[in-house]
Enzyme design. Structure first.
Site, short mmCIF file in Angstrom:
data_model
loop_
_atom_site.label_atom_id
_atom_site.label_comp_id
_atom_site.label_asym_id
_atom_site.label_seq_id
_atom_site.Cartn_x
_atom_site.Cartn_y
_atom_site.Cartn_z
N ARG A 127 3.19 2.72 4.50
CA ARG A 127 3.47 2.31 5.89
C ARG A 127 4.87 1.73 6.04
O ARG A 127 5.44 1.76 7.14
CB ARG A 127 2.39 1.34 6.38
CG ARG A 127 1.06 2.04 6.65
CD ARG A 127 -0.01 1.07 7.09
NE ARG A 127 -0.39 0.15 6.05
CZ ARG A 127 -1.40 0.33 5.20
NH1 ARG A 127 -2.15 1.41 5.31
NH2 ARG A 127 -1.68 -0.56 4.28
N GLU A 144 -5.82 -7.19 -7.93
CA GLU A 144 -6.98 -8.06 -8.09
C GLU A 144 -7.63 -7.81 -9.46
O GLU A 144 -7.96 -8.73 -10.20
CB GLU A 144 -7.96 -7.78 -6.95
CG GLU A 144 -8.97 -8.87 -6.74
CD GLU A 144 -9.86 -8.55 -5.55
OE1 GLU A 144 -9.53 -7.62 -4.78
OE2 GLU A 144 -10.88 -9.25 -5.41
#
Ligand code: AMP
Length: 177
Positions: A60, A97
């Site tokens: 993006r 993560e």
């Protein structure tokens, strides 16, 4: 104007997994007026900063970054996930993560000392943008600022980037929402 831009960003709860509030900028891009206002605000901010290149983070960051580069009259540099760029690259690993990932930049993307504006749609934990900033530094570029449409301050990314020495700017933030 900033409220208008913020209102155009769609929130999709529990995507891509439970507990995540996904801030979707496709609705902002879909609206000609909010897309234009977003770009115009960033052009105003950066037009007198003698930027040499805009570096956008996949994917993006490519949308915002390429339009911004065009409007500023400078070149665009893609920072991509590993294995996508065809010529000589340098890489930077960063923590996810669970586990790690890598982003890459072409080794000849700019000359040493170039003033680089780093762009992505959103800053969350700041892991991706810090890694991107480090790639630019490895090529001896000068990161003038890291710029985002959205900041999620609860996740601490802006603080992390600033602690690492990168100036940071975001148009809107979503905090405790
Ligand atoms: P981070 O490295 O944690 O700062 O994550 C930043 C990247 O993940 C950006 O490229 C964002 O597009 C994407 N991202 C992370 N969290 C969100 C979210 N809640 N909504 C939309 N995009 C997100």
């Amino acid at each position: 104007m900033l409220q208008f831009i913020k209102d155009k960003i769609r929130t999709v709860p529990n995507w891509p997994k439970p507990g995540i509030m996904f801030r979707d900028i496709t609705t902002l891009l879909n609206d000609a007026e909010s897309f234009k206002q977003t770009i115009d605000l960033l052009v105003e901010r950066y037009k007198n900063m003698a930027i040499d290149k805009v570096a956008g983070i996949e994917s993006r960051g490519f949308i915002i970054g390429s339009v911004l580069a065009y409007k500023l009259g400078v070149g665009f540099v893609p920072i991509r996930k590993k294995g996508k760029l065809p010529a000589d690259v340098i890489s930077q690993e960063y923590a996810l993560e669970y586990g790690t990932d890598k982003i890459e930049i072409h080794a000849d993307a700019f000359l040493p000392g170039a003033k680089i504006l780093l762009v992505d749609d959103l800053i969350a934990t700041g892991g991706t943008a810090t890694a991107a900033g480090n790639l630019i530094k490895k090529l001896h570029g000068d990161v003038v600022e890291s710029c985002f449409i959205v900041d999620l301050p609860d996740l601490g990314g802006t603080k992390k980037l600033e602690t690492a020495g990168y100036k940071t700017f975001s148009l809107v933030e979503f905090s405790g929402e």
